[in-house]
Design an enzyme around this catalytic site. Structure first.
Site, PDB file in Angstrom:
ATOM      1  N   GLY A 168       0.842  -1.188   0.000  1.00  0.00           N
ATOM      2  CA  GLY A 168       0.000   0.000   0.000  1.00  0.00           C
ATOM      3  C   GLY A 168       0.876   1.237   0.000  1.00  0.00           C
ATOM      4  N   GLN A 220       3.262   9.958   1.440  1.00  0.00           N
ATOM      5  CA  GLN A 220       4.563   9.276   1.353  1.00  0.00           C
ATOM      6  C   GLN A 220       5.368   9.701   0.132  1.00  0.00           C
ATOM      7  OE1 GLN A 220       2.768   5.149   2.117  1.00  0.00           O
ATOM      8  NE2 GLN A 220       4.816   4.965   2.984  1.00  0.00           N
ATOM      9  N   CYS A 264       6.807  -0.709   6.324  1.00  0.00           N
ATOM     10  CA  CYS A 264       6.335   0.514   5.672  1.00  0.00           C
ATOM     11  C   CYS A 264       7.451   1.007   4.764  1.00  0.00           C
ATOM     12  CB  CYS A 264       6.018   1.564   6.736  1.00  0.00           C
ATOM     13  SG  CYS A 264       5.459   3.137   6.062  1.00  0.00           S
ATOM     14  N   LEU A 265       7.099   1.417   3.569  1.00  0.00           N
ATOM     15  CA  LEU A 265       8.116   1.895   2.626  1.00  0.00           C
ATOM     16  C   LEU A 265       8.792   3.170   3.143  1.00  0.00           C
ATOM     17  CD1 LEU A 265       6.227   1.214  -0.731  1.00  0.00           C
ATOM     18  CD2 LEU A 265       8.120  -0.115   0.230  1.00  0.00           C
ATOM     19  N   HIS A 318      -3.412   0.953   8.277  1.00  0.00           N
ATOM     20  CA  HIS A 318      -2.051   1.476   8.153  1.00  0.00           C
ATOM     21  C   HIS A 318      -2.016   2.659   7.173  1.00  0.00           C
ATOM     22  CE1 HIS A 318       2.481   0.791   7.666  1.00  0.00           C
ATOM     23  NE2 HIS A 318       2.187   1.627   6.680  1.00  0.00           N
ATOM     24  N   GLU A 319      -2.653   2.478   6.002  1.00  0.00           N
ATOM     25  CA  GLU A 319      -2.589   3.535   4.979  1.00  0.00           C
ATOM     26  C   GLU A 319      -3.359   4.778   5.401  1.00  0.00           C
ATOM     27  OE1 GLU A 319      -0.353   3.263   2.900  1.00  0.00           O
ATOM     28  OE2 GLU A 319      -0.045   1.118   3.165  1.00  0.00           O
ATOM     29  N   HIS A 379      -1.526   7.081   7.642  1.00  0.00           N
ATOM     30  CA  HIS A 379      -0.593   8.001   6.975  1.00  0.00           C
ATOM     31  C   HIS A 379      -1.263   9.343   6.684  1.00  0.00           C
ATOM     32  CE1 HIS A 379       3.116   5.794   6.188  1.00  0.00           C
ATOM     33  NE2 HIS A 379       2.452   4.747   5.737  1.00  0.00           N
TER      34      HIS A 379
HETATM   35 NI    NI Z   1       3.312   2.834   5.412  1.00  0.00          NI
END
Ligand code: NI
Length: 180
Positions: A47, A52, A100-101, A142-143, A146
């Site tokens: 995701g 991000q 997480c990226l 999670h997304e 953000h």
């Molecule tokens: Ni993330």
């Protein structure tokens, strides 16, 4: 279309609250979504949220079809959600490992609500309403976090369950994964 740079934890833009997208559909939204999908695919992410890549809008993309970073996760349909909202259907939480990226190379054990209903618009402007549990519910929570400037380490209850992916794999704490 472009693979964009992903901001990493420590960048203050990841701690900001993203803004509601007031016009759907739009060309600007389509361009943003395309970049997000390209970037997520290039990095094998499950995701990605617009902040991000430095775009302060309430847009998330997610979906997995046997992802090498999450070998044991069930498939989640590829979804683009604009202005998402989450309603918790089962307040009980369950713990599982997340990456997480924006927090590359690390994994942490994070509690998330077991079952949720989420809604939002797709890029055409049609409403999506779904119920989700397990990994699917986890990815959405999670997304959407953000979009409120929250990274998963802020949700952790036990800081000892946080570490480098390779070390956690070697210790048998998480299944072997590829990627970060
Ligand atoms: Ni993330």
């Amino acid at each position: 279309m472009a693979v964009r740079e992903i901001l990493r934890m420590g960048d203050p833009r990841l701690l900001e609250k993203a803004q509601v997208v007031s016009r759907v559909p739009s060309e600007a939204l389509n361009g943003l979504v395309e970049d997000m999908l390209d970037t997520m695919a290039a990095r094998n992410g499950a995701g990605l949220a617009a902040p991000q890549i430095g775009e302060p809008w309430r847009v998330v993309v997610f979906g997995i079809d046997r992802n090498p970073r999450y070998p044991e996760a069930e498939p989640v349909p590829l979804t683009i959600l604009v202005n998402p909202k989450i309603e918790v259907l089962e307040a009980a939480t369950e713990d599982d490992w997340e990456g997480c990226l924006s927090v590359p190379g690390l994994r942490g054990l994070v509690p998330r609500a077991k079952r949720i209903r989420y809604r939002g618009l797709d890029p055409v402007g049609d409403e999506i309403v779904r119920e989700a549990a397990g990994f699917h519910a986890r990815v959405v929570q999670h997304e959407v976090d953000h979009l409120d400037g929250i990274l998963y380490p802020q949700r952790m209850r036990d800081p000892t369950r946080f570490g480098f992916t390779e070390e956690l794999e070697a210790a048998g704490m998480i299944p072997t994964v590829r990627g970060d």
